[in-house]
Every structure is written in C-alpha cells, then in structure tokens.
Scaffold this motif. Structure first.
Motif, mmCIF file in Angstrom:
data_model
loop_
_atom_site.group_PDB
_atom_site.id
_atom_site.type_symbol
_atom_site.label_atom_id
_atom_site.label_comp_id
_atom_site.label_asym_id
_atom_site.label_seq_id
_atom_site.Cartn_x
_atom_site.Cartn_y
_atom_site.Cartn_z
ATOM 1 N N MET A 29 0.837 -1.204 0.000
ATOM 2 C CA MET A 29 0.000 0.000 0.000
ATOM 3 C C MET A 29 0.873 1.257 0.000
ATOM 4 S SD MET A 29 -3.062 -0.578 -0.397
ATOM 5 C CE MET A 29 -4.643 -1.090 0.126
ATOM 6 N N ALA A 30 1.971 1.227 0.758
ATOM 7 C CA ALA A 30 2.880 2.379 0.781
ATOM 8 C C ALA A 30 3.530 2.582 -0.583
ATOM 9 C CB ALA A 30 3.954 2.183 1.856
ATOM 10 N N ILE A 31 3.967 1.498 -1.201
ATOM 11 C CA ILE A 31 4.565 1.603 -2.539
ATOM 12 C C ILE A 31 3.523 2.122 -3.528
ATOM 13 C CG2 ILE A 31 5.489 0.267 -4.483
ATOM 14 C CD1 ILE A 31 6.826 -1.554 -2.361
ATOM 15 N N GLY A 32 2.307 1.586 -3.438
ATOM 16 C CA GLY A 32 1.229 2.038 -4.318
ATOM 17 C C GLY A 32 0.905 3.504 -4.127
ATOM 18 N N HIS A 33 0.932 3.974 -2.875
ATOM 19 C CA HIS A 33 0.661 5.382 -2.595
ATOM 20 C C HIS A 33 1.759 6.272 -3.187
ATOM 21 C CE1 HIS A 33 -0.884 8.878 -0.528
ATOM 22 N NE2 HIS A 33 0.335 9.113 -0.049
ATOM 23 N N VAL A 34 3.010 5.877 -2.991
ATOM 24 C CA VAL A 34 4.134 6.667 -3.517
ATOM 25 C C VAL A 34 4.093 6.710 -5.046
ATOM 26 C CG1 VAL A 34 6.652 6.669 -3.790
ATOM 27 C CG2 VAL A 34 5.641 6.312 -1.538
ATOM 28 N N ARG A 35 3.763 5.580 -5.665
ATOM 29 C CA ARG A 35 3.733 5.509 -7.133
ATOM 30 C C ARG A 35 2.382 5.937 -7.704
ATOM 31 N NH1 ARG A 35 7.569 3.319 -9.936
ATOM 32 N NH2 ARG A 35 6.168 2.468 -11.486
ATOM 33 N N GLN A 36 1.449 6.346 -6.845
ATOM 34 C CA GLN A 36 0.115 6.794 -7.235
ATOM 35 C C GLN A 36 -0.620 5.732 -8.052
ATOM 36 O OE1 GLN A 36 0.942 10.489 -9.204
ATOM 37 N NE2 GLN A 36 1.109 11.615 -7.277
ATOM 38 N N VAL A 37 -0.650 4.526 -7.493
ATOM 39 C CA VAL A 37 -1.292 3.386 -8.128
ATOM 40 C C VAL A 37 -2.638 3.166 -7.446
ATOM 41 C CG1 VAL A 37 -1.089 0.894 -8.497
ATOM 42 C CG2 VAL A 37 0.936 2.323 -8.663
ATOM 43 N N SER A 38 -3.644 2.768 -8.219
ATOM 44 C CA SER A 38 -4.974 2.544 -7.644
ATOM 45 C C SER A 38 -4.936 1.388 -6.646
ATOM 46 C CB SER A 38 -5.992 2.249 -8.737
ATOM 47 O OG SER A 38 -5.793 0.953 -9.259
ATOM 48 N N GLU A 39 -5.821 1.469 -5.657
ATOM 49 C CA GLU A 39 -5.864 0.435 -4.614
ATOM 50 C C GLU A 39 -6.222 -0.924 -5.207
ATOM 51 O OE1 GLU A 39 -8.122 -0.452 -0.406
ATOM 52 O OE2 GLU A 39 -7.983 1.619 -1.117
ATOM 53 N N THR A 40 -7.045 -0.957 -6.226
ATOM 54 C CA THR A 40 -7.417 -2.215 -6.870
ATOM 55 C C THR A 40 -6.196 -2.905 -7.451
ATOM 56 O OG1 THR A 40 -9.558 -1.262 -7.434
ATOM 57 C CG2 THR A 40 -8.908 -3.252 -8.617
ATOM 58 N N ARG A 41 -5.348 -2.144 -8.096
ATOM 59 C CA ARG A 41 -4.129 -2.708 -8.684
ATOM 60 C C ARG A 41 -3.188 -3.227 -7.601
ATOM 61 N NH1 ARG A 41 -0.222 0.872 -11.929
ATOM 62 N NH2 ARG A 41 1.497 -0.555 -12.062
ATOM 63 N N VAL A 42 -3.097 -2.500 -6.490
ATOM 64 C CA VAL A 42 -2.265 -2.951 -5.371
ATOM 65 C C VAL A 42 -2.805 -4.275 -4.834
ATOM 66 C CG1 VAL A 42 -1.522 -2.423 -3.016
ATOM 67 C CG2 VAL A 42 -1.546 -0.616 -4.732
ATOM 68 N N LEU A 43 -4.123 -4.406 -4.753
ATOM 69 C CA LEU A 43 -4.720 -5.638 -4.241
ATOM 70 C C LEU A 43 -4.440 -6.824 -5.151
ATOM 71 C CD1 LEU A 43 -8.091 -4.298 -2.809
ATOM 72 C CD2 LEU A 43 -6.026 -4.953 -1.560
ATOM 73 N N TYR A 44 -4.404 -6.617 -6.471
ATOM 74 C CA TYR A 44 -4.036 -7.697 -7.392
ATOM 75 C C TYR A 44 -2.658 -8.243 -7.047
ATOM 76 C CZ TYR A 44 -7.734 -6.345 -10.744
ATOM 77 O OH TYR A 44 -8.918 -6.071 -11.366
ATOM 78 N N VAL A 45 -1.705 -7.356 -6.890
ATOM 79 C CA VAL A 45 -0.328 -7.760 -6.591
ATOM 80 C C VAL A 45 -0.272 -8.403 -5.204
ATOM 81 C CG1 VAL A 45 2.016 -6.896 -6.234
ATOM 82 C CG2 VAL A 45 0.651 -6.020 -8.122
ATOM 83 N N GLU A 46 -1.017 -7.850 -4.269
ATOM 84 C CA GLU A 46 -1.036 -8.377 -2.902
ATOM 85 C C GLU A 46 -1.534 -9.821 -2.876
ATOM 86 O OE1 GLU A 46 -3.167 -7.330 1.353
ATOM 87 O OE2 GLU A 46 -3.039 -5.773 -0.180
ATOM 88 N N HIS A 47 -2.536 -10.138 -3.658
ATOM 89 C CA HIS A 47 -3.067 -11.505 -3.699
ATOM 90 C C HIS A 47 -2.000 -12.503 -4.156
ATOM 91 C CE1 HIS A 47 -7.089 -10.508 -2.539
ATOM 92 N NE2 HIS A 47 -7.295 -9.739 -3.592
ATOM 93 N N VAL A 48 -1.205 -12.129 -5.121
ATOM 94 C CA VAL A 48 -0.136 -13.016 -5.593
ATOM 95 C C VAL A 48 0.870 -13.267 -4.472
ATOM 96 C CG1 VAL A 48 1.764 -13.259 -7.233
ATOM 97 C CG2 VAL A 48 -0.420 -12.331 -8.004
ATOM 98 N N PHE A 49 1.292 -12.212 -3.785
ATOM 99 C CA PHE A 49 2.242 -12.365 -2.688
ATOM 100 C C PHE A 49 1.640 -13.193 -1.543
ATOM 101 C CE2 PHE A 49 4.492 -8.971 -4.806
ATOM 102 C CZ PHE A 49 5.824 -9.266 -4.528
ATOM 103 N N HIS A 50 0.370 -12.998 -1.231
ATOM 104 C CA HIS A 50 -0.272 -13.761 -0.160
ATOM 105 C C HIS A 50 -0.375 -15.239 -0.532
ATOM 106 C CE1 HIS A 50 -2.347 -10.130 1.955
ATOM 107 N NE2 HIS A 50 -1.038 -10.103 2.028
ATOM 108 N N PHE A 51 -0.625 -15.532 -1.784
ATOM 109 C CA PHE A 51 -0.675 -16.924 -2.233
ATOM 110 C C PHE A 51 0.686 -17.594 -2.030
ATOM 111 C CE2 PHE A 51 0.097 -20.052 -5.614
ATOM 112 C CZ PHE A 51 -0.874 -20.985 -5.286
ATOM 113 N N LEU A 52 1.758 -16.915 -2.437
ATOM 114 C CA LEU A 52 3.102 -17.482 -2.279
ATOM 115 C C LEU A 52 3.454 -17.665 -0.802
ATOM 116 C CD1 LEU A 52 4.971 -15.469 -5.055
ATOM 117 C CD2 LEU A 52 4.204 -17.852 -5.139
ATOM 118 N N LEU A 53 3.094 -16.691 0.033
ATOM 119 C CA LEU A 53 3.345 -16.799 1.467
ATOM 120 C C LEU A 53 2.551 -17.961 2.062
ATOM 121 C CD1 LEU A 53 4.563 -15.671 4.113
ATOM 122 C CD2 LEU A 53 2.560 -14.181 4.266
ATOM 123 N N GLY A 54 1.313 -18.138 1.631
ATOM 124 C CA GLY A 54 0.490 -19.246 2.111
ATOM 125 C C GLY A 54 1.094 -20.597 1.759
#
Length: 171
Positions: A29-54
């Motif tokens: 979210m911090a990276i997305g805020h700095v790069r002015q990326v929409s929250e939806t796009r950040v959530l897409y990337v977050e899901h991939v990372f959460h899957f790998l962590l799981g």
C-alpha cells in the motif's frame, strides 16, 4: 516432538504468517501510494504475494507436523508438475500476471499518461486509462479503447508523449 510443542510451534508459525501478511499489505500500500497506483491494482499484486506466502507457510507447517522432508519435496514437485502442465496450456495468463507485478514495481508510466507503444505494423498512441492484472487499457486518439496485454507492453518500446490528445481542450 511432543504434541504441545508442535502445537505451540504451529501457533507461532501462524502468528508469523499473519504478521508477514500485514507487513506485505502495508508495504505494498505504501509503494502504491508513492507511485500513485490505484488500490485495486495494489490488491491484485497483494493476492499473488499472499498466495506465495500461504504456500510457504503450509510447507513449513507440514514439516513441523512430521511430514518427512523427502515426502514433502515429492508432494511439492508433484503439485508444481501438475501446475506447470496446466500453465503451459495457459502460458499467457502466467506471463501476464508476472508482467503485471513487474509493471507495478517498475513501470515508469501511470494512469493518465499519454504514450505510444511502438510496434512495426500497429503502433498504439493514446492515454493510459487502466492498468489491470492482465492488461493495460489505452484510450486512443479516436476515442476507442485498446486493451494491450501486460506481457507485450514490457516487450515493446514505449514512448511517453507530452501534451494533449488531438481535439482535447486545454485546461
């Protein structure tokens, strides 16, 4: 290893998992805020990372509960072999997801930027209107929406253009 020791270790691993999920969320979210990326796009990337962590957490828990490492490797390699065969049929999906993550971290253009994707026979010029998990959507100079696959936009030269689209009124 006693039951209670394994149980306590399991709780510690789950707590570490939840802490890492939270850290991943806040960091992205911090990276997305700095790069002015929409929250939806950040959530897409977050899901991939959460899957790998799981997946990593499940493998560690399997080891804690006594699954033999050799069997764990066989199980994991079998899973990834099946997944690999499935993904060969859908290589473009995996390629686009990987490209989308790369675009999230390293793409120098944002929504609202006017760009030209240089392709020999079919160059695209317009304003980026959306960046999704599989594509980048561009509104061209005729007002048409062009959906460009994420993996291809990383393979083609992209030029950022200054100024407004033809027919657009200055602010």
């Amino acid at each position: 290893m006693t039951f209670w020791y394994a149980f306590g270790l399991t709780l510690a691993i789950i707590a570490a998992h939840l802490l890492l999920r939270s850290l991943i969320h806040r960091s992205l979210m911090a990276i997305g805020h700095v790069r002015q990326v929409s929250e939806t796009r950040v959530l897409y990337v977050e899901h991939v990372f959460h899957f790998l962590l799981g997946c990593a957490t499940l493998m560690v828990l399997a080891g804690v509960w006594g699954l033999d490492f050799a069997r764990l490797v066989v199980l994991a390699s079998s899973f990834f072999a099946v997944l690999g065969v499935a993904m060969v049929a859908q290589w473009s999906i995996l390629s686009n997801i990987t490209a989308s993550i790369t675009i999230f971290f390293a793409f120098p253009y944002r929504i609202g930027d006017r760009i030209r994707i240089i392709d020999k026979d079919d160059s695209v010029t317009g304003v980026i209107s959306e960046i999704g998990l599989f594509y980048v959507r561009i509104r061209d100079d005729n007002g048409d929406s062009v959906t460009y696959p994420a993996n291809l936009i990383l393979q083609k030269p992209v030029r950022k253009l200054e100024g407004k689209a033809p027919g657009e009124q200055p602010e």
